[in-house]
Design a protein around this motif. Structure first.
Motif, mmCIF file in Angstrom:
data_model
loop_
_atom_site.group_PDB
_atom_site.id
_atom_site.type_symbol
_atom_site.label_atom_id
_atom_site.label_comp_id
_atom_site.label_asym_id
_atom_site.label_seq_id
_atom_site.Cartn_x
_atom_site.Cartn_y
_atom_site.Cartn_z
ATOM 1 N N TYR A 54 52.027 -22.950 78.374
ATOM 2 C CA TYR A 54 51.017 -23.613 78.509
ATOM 3 C C TYR A 54 50.778 -24.803 77.459
ATOM 4 N N CYS A 55 50.264 -26.162 77.971
ATOM 5 C CA CYS A 55 50.212 -27.119 77.173
ATOM 6 C C CYS A 55 48.350 -27.043 76.818
ATOM 7 N N LEU A 56 48.172 -27.544 75.623
ATOM 8 C CA LEU A 56 46.926 -27.232 74.928
ATOM 9 C C LEU A 56 46.287 -28.672 75.084
ATOM 10 N N SER A 57 45.244 -28.908 75.869
ATOM 11 C CA SER A 57 44.369 -30.158 75.579
ATOM 12 C C SER A 57 42.987 -29.965 75.709
ATOM 13 N N LEU A 58 42.181 -30.892 75.882
ATOM 14 C CA LEU A 58 40.857 -30.970 76.234
ATOM 15 C C LEU A 58 40.261 -31.341 77.362
ATOM 16 N N LEU A 59 39.260 -30.972 77.891
ATOM 17 C CA LEU A 59 38.888 -31.166 79.434
ATOM 18 C C LEU A 59 37.539 -32.227 79.084
ATOM 19 N N ARG A 60 37.144 -32.256 77.968
ATOM 20 C CA ARG A 60 35.978 -33.256 77.663
ATOM 21 C C ARG A 60 35.694 -33.527 76.109
ATOM 22 N N MET A 61 34.909 -34.095 75.752
ATOM 23 C CA MET A 61 34.804 -34.477 74.255
ATOM 24 C C MET A 61 34.056 -33.294 73.745
ATOM 25 N N PRO A 62 34.699 -32.998 72.610
ATOM 26 C CA PRO A 62 34.005 -32.152 71.665
ATOM 27 C C PRO A 62 32.455 -32.631 71.261
ATOM 28 N N ARG A 63 31.451 -31.770 71.291
ATOM 29 C CA ARG A 63 30.241 -32.039 70.827
ATOM 30 C C ARG A 63 29.749 -31.401 69.512
ATOM 31 N N GLY A 64 28.845 -31.577 68.484
ATOM 32 C CA GLY A 64 28.444 -31.173 67.670
ATOM 33 C C GLY A 64 29.420 -30.224 66.772
ATOM 34 N N SER A 65 29.066 -29.068 66.744
ATOM 35 C CA SER A 65 29.928 -28.009 65.990
ATOM 36 C C SER A 65 31.105 -27.640 66.395
ATOM 37 N N GLU A 66 31.315 -28.144 67.803
ATOM 38 C CA GLU A 66 32.611 -28.079 68.589
ATOM 39 C C GLU A 66 33.865 -28.836 68.034
ATOM 40 N N ARG A 67 33.326 -29.785 67.494
ATOM 41 C CA ARG A 67 34.447 -30.524 66.920
ATOM 42 C C ARG A 67 35.083 -30.041 65.561
ATOM 43 N N GLU A 68 34.407 -29.398 64.676
ATOM 44 C CA GLU A 68 34.862 -28.596 63.716
ATOM 45 C C GLU A 68 35.730 -27.389 64.136
ATOM 46 N N THR A 69 35.115 -26.609 65.006
ATOM 47 C CA THR A 69 35.783 -25.457 65.690
ATOM 48 C C THR A 69 37.303 -25.919 66.376
ATOM 49 N N TRP A 70 37.101 -26.816 67.156
ATOM 50 C CA TRP A 70 38.585 -27.336 67.650
ATOM 51 C C TRP A 70 39.336 -27.903 66.628
ATOM 52 N N GLN A 71 38.979 -28.333 65.614
ATOM 53 C CA GLN A 71 40.095 -28.881 64.474
ATOM 54 C C GLN A 71 40.515 -27.425 63.785
ATOM 55 N N ARG A 72 39.703 -26.561 63.503
ATOM 56 C CA ARG A 72 40.152 -25.070 63.236
ATOM 57 C C ARG A 72 41.290 -24.687 64.055
ATOM 58 N N LEU A 73 40.908 -24.673 65.321
ATOM 59 C CA LEU A 73 42.107 -23.943 66.348
ATOM 60 C C LEU A 73 43.202 -24.803 66.212
ATOM 61 N N LEU A 74 43.167 -26.151 66.158
ATOM 62 C CA LEU A 74 44.160 -26.753 65.868
ATOM 63 C C LEU A 74 45.286 -26.576 65.004
ATOM 64 N N GLN A 75 44.430 -26.314 63.625
ATOM 65 C CA GLN A 75 45.298 -25.988 62.338
ATOM 66 C C GLN A 75 45.751 -24.715 62.565
ATOM 67 N N ALA A 76 45.210 -23.600 63.197
ATOM 68 C CA ALA A 76 45.409 -22.297 63.541
ATOM 69 C C ALA A 76 47.087 -22.399 64.454
ATOM 70 N N VAL A 77 46.905 -23.453 65.308
ATOM 71 C CA VAL A 77 48.145 -23.566 66.315
ATOM 72 C C VAL A 77 49.141 -24.202 65.489
ATOM 73 N N ARG A 78 48.991 -25.270 64.585
ATOM 74 C CA ARG A 78 50.226 -25.972 63.838
ATOM 75 C C ARG A 78 50.662 -24.745 62.822
ATOM 76 N N GLU A 79 50.071 -23.980 62.202
ATOM 77 C CA GLU A 79 50.627 -22.699 61.333
ATOM 78 C C GLU A 79 51.385 -21.965 62.513
ATOM 79 N N LEU A 80 51.075 -21.712 63.856
ATOM 80 C CA LEU A 80 51.833 -20.733 64.502
ATOM 81 C C LEU A 80 53.050 -21.345 64.834
ATOM 82 N N VAL A 81 52.931 -22.515 65.129
ATOM 83 C CA VAL A 81 54.528 -23.288 65.530
ATOM 84 C C VAL A 81 55.254 -23.853 64.539
#
Length: 719
Positions: A403-430
């Motif tokens: 699967y390709c990982l992307s966004l359906l809409r703009m992150p709001r509020g605390s979602e921005r930080e959570t999205w960045q933490r998810l991306l960092q976890a994926v970076r470490e994974l790959v």
């Protein structure tokens, strides 16, 4: 047989060096060999990052039986389309004329003089439905050439004549005069062409973004013009809605590599979810420029808009553009810069492959996609789950379960930080996955576009590191690609060796001139203005006595035969704006810069004459845009950007006084609008207490001053 590809400057050619096919690289020699042996020529055209090129190579060219047949019945030429763009363009026209479609790998069969009589793209090893196998094609072509030669030659002659007619039509369009008296019935005069094009873009913007169905290529240059209009139009609301819809699709969807940075070449589906994974320098350079323009336009709209919904949307998009630009610039520096840290000569590589290794097999997108289990592993460490309407996991049809990982809409509020933490976890994974291979050849024109984009990003995003990277790249291209004695520019280099005998196209000269011009705007006392001028002097030599801007100074015999002796000259934009439009913008920018900072070259009659010549040449180079804008505006978007600057009531600025914060805001706005800035003098003084005064100027006349960037925008919107 001698292996002719082993030491080629092209990585694409070297990828075929192990094969038993008696490959030739593109030159006059293989055509002479075809005449000597009385054999047809098989041209196989592709590029290093091309997925299906690799597939056909493994399936057919690695096959000893196919190689033996080719060696007996054909003279085989392997062509890197990025190394020889005019070869690619010439035979793409022939392929499209014969088949109604084109793409890579491109497989073209010609007479020994270079004229095409049969062509296609990818051919499978075994027949698939109505698509013949490659061996079936080879057998049929051989039979036709040996047993029905007269018909083959008639086919080649008819196709060449058809291409001549196409060229003549485009050449006539390029010579279209800017004089309204010569405008054909039904065409729009220059003053209306931009308005017509903008209306067309608004009307054809699809709900999912873009102007066309899938595949979804980013309409980058059209968006550049739209966002410039958002900044300068008195009623920007509908313009913003259209521009934002497509830009959001680009920065939210699968086109952007949210994990590793940068953008893929296009998306295969309607909703921008699954990319074709190759990454090209020219796309990322242009998108970086677009992101800076979009960020500033959205910031301005959010600050001055009265519609709360649009203000909220603009604010979110500005933040998304800032993040995407940072990721793209970092990807350019960390993933595309050639050589090693500390090397004197480093520039930006051409591309990254779509394929990478997974379990020993080449898999398209293997470095980028996730399984459900891998995504769950990365998400397990988050403090709070992300909403289901935020994240999109789109399955790759050719790679089930990934699967390709992307966004359906703009992150709001605390979602921005959570999205960045998810991306960092994926970076470490790959991180331990094999990286996609890189084509490290340096293409001059593409590096020029990247230099310009990095210079603008340095200003818009206030990051001097972007400019430092631009300077590093510019020094390399100047020292390696430009011949000191003649001033000619080599199109490509590999491992800091310029490819001799392969002079740059007009796109290369114009692209590098734009890059040097961007550096000169920020450093008037540096070497960049003189280097820009040397390249522009060479580029003007591509314009013939009839005013036609040729893509190359002259054609080799094979291309001349295929084109019926018509020169190669392209008026319409493709993945990169037409070379004539790039040259027009470079000439206009030099004229504007000279008017804004006359002391750089020394004021005087010669300078004034050059300004007039540059502006007249720019107008002539884009004079064809009204012919096309009403029906195909994206085909002349590069020309329309120049038309907008030529018609603008403001072409440069003089400033006096001001505080650093005010000057920074003004500099960012002027950069994205293409307005050079010069210092005022006794006729353009600062306000009381050294207050900022901005003098909007056109040619030799400056208007009454305004006090800040917002007032300057109001002046532009009033016209």
């Amino acid at each position: 047989m001698a292996n002719r590809l082993e030491h080629a400057s092209s990585r694409y050619l070297r990828q075929h060096a192990h094969q038993l096919v008696d490959w030739w690289s593109y030159s006059a020699e293989p055509f002479a060999e075809a005449r000597r042996r009385d054999r047809p020529v098989m041209l196989s055209i592709g590029y290093a990052a091309c997925h299906w090129c690799h597939v056909m190579s493994r399936e057919s060219f690695d096959d000893p039986q196919v190689a033996a047949y080719l060696n007996e019945h054909f003279v085989s030429i392997k062509v890197d389309r990025e190394q020889h763009p005019l070869v690619d363009d010439t035979y793409m026209l022939a392929t499209q004329a014969l088949t109604g479609a084109g793409g890579w790998p491109m497989t073209v069969f010609t007479l020994p003089d270079g004229r095409t009589f049969h062509a296609g793209t990818y051919f499978p090893p075994r027949q698939r439905g109505r698509v013949p196998s490659f061996m079936q094609v080879l057998t049929a072509v051989t039979e036709a050439y040996t047993q029905r030669r007269e018909g083959v030659e008639q086919q080649a002659a008819a196709l060449a004549e058809h291409l001549v007619e196409l060229s003549r039509g485009q050449h006539q369009m390029m010579k279209f005069s800017a004089d309204p008296a010569t405008v054909q019935d039904g065409n729009q005069a220059e003053g209306q062409a931009l308005e017509v094009a903008v209306h067309q873009w608004i009307e054809t913007t699809r709900s999912e973004g873009g102007f066309t169905p899938a595949p979804k290529f980013p309409p980058t240059q059209s968006l550049v013009v739209l966002w410039q209009q958002v900044l300068t139009h008195p009623e920007p609301g509908p313009l913003f809605d259209a521009a934002a819809t497509t830009t959001e699709a680009i920065v939210l969807g699968g086109l952007q590599d949210h994990v590793g940075g940068g953008f893929a070449r296009y998306c295969v589906d309607e909703h921008w979810a699954v990319p074709h994974f190759e990454k090209m320098l020219y796309d990322n350079a242009q998108l970086l420029r677009l992101l800076g323009l979009c960020q500033l336009a959205c910031t301005q709209l959010a600050a001055t808009g009265t519609d709360p919904a649009r203000t909220q949307r603009a604010t979110a998009l500005a933040e998304a553009c800032t993040r995407a630009a940072a990721g793209t610039a970092t990807w350019l520096r960390d993933s595309m810069l050639t050589g090693q840290s500390g090397d004197r000569h480093r520039a930006l590589a051409a591309s990254r492959d779509a394929d990478s290794l997974r379990d020993g097999q080449h898999v398209e997108g293997g470095a980028y996609t996730l399984t459900r289990e891998e995504f769950d592993q990365a998400a397990a460490g988050l403090d709070s789950p992300l909403p289901e309407d935020l994240i999109r996991l789109a399955e790759v049809a050719e790679d089930p379960g990934h699967y390709c990982l992307s966004l359906l809409r703009m992150p709001r509020g605390s979602e921005r930080e959570t999205w960045q933490r998810l991306l960092q976890a994926v970076r470490e994974l790959v991180a331990e996955r094999p990286a996609p291979a890189r084509d490290s050849k340096v293409v001059a024109g593409w590096n020029g576009l990247a230099i310009e984009a990095l210079c603008q990003a340095a200003i818009v995003f206030e990051n001097p590191g972007h400019r430092q990277l631009a300077e590093q790249v510019a020094h390399m291209v100047w020292e390696i690609h430009v011949a000191a004695a003649t001033g000619t520019l080599a199109r490509v280099s590999f491992e800091n060796q310029a490819e001799q005998g392969n002079e740059g196209t007009l796109e290369d000269y114009a692209g590098m001139a734009l890059g040097f011009a961007a550096l000169a705007l920020a450093e008037p006392s540096g070497p960049w203005a003189l280097r820009r001028d040397r390249l522009l002097e060479q580029a003007l030599g591509f314009i013939d006595e009839q005013g036609l801007a040729r893509d190359t100074r002259e054609l080799d015999p094979a291309l001349a035969a295929q084109r019926g002796q018509q020169p190669a000259a392209t008026a319409l934009d493709d993945a990169v704006p037409a070379a004539s439009s790039l040259l027009a913008r470079a000439l206009l920018l030099r004229a504007q810069h000279t008017m804004a900072v006359p002391e750089q070259d020394g004021a005087g009659p010669d300078n004034e004459e050059r300004v007039d010549r540059d502006m007249q040449a720019a107008q002539a180079l884009v004079g064809h845009s009204p012919v096309v804008a009403a029906r195909f505006p994206s085909a002349v978007a590069g020309a329309l950007e120049v038309q907008g600057l030529l018609q603008s009531p403001i072409q440069y600025l003089r400033i006096s006084g001001g505080e650093p914060r005010q000057l920074g805001a003004l500099r960012r706005l002027a950069t994205v609008l293409g307005l050079p800035v010069g210092a005022g003098d006794e006729q353009q003084p600062a306000g009381p207490g050294n207050a900022l005064r901005i003098y909007p100027c056109r040619h030799t006349t400056c208007q009454a001053p305004v006090a800040d960037a917002a007032a300057l925008l109001q002046t532009l919107r009033r016209g």
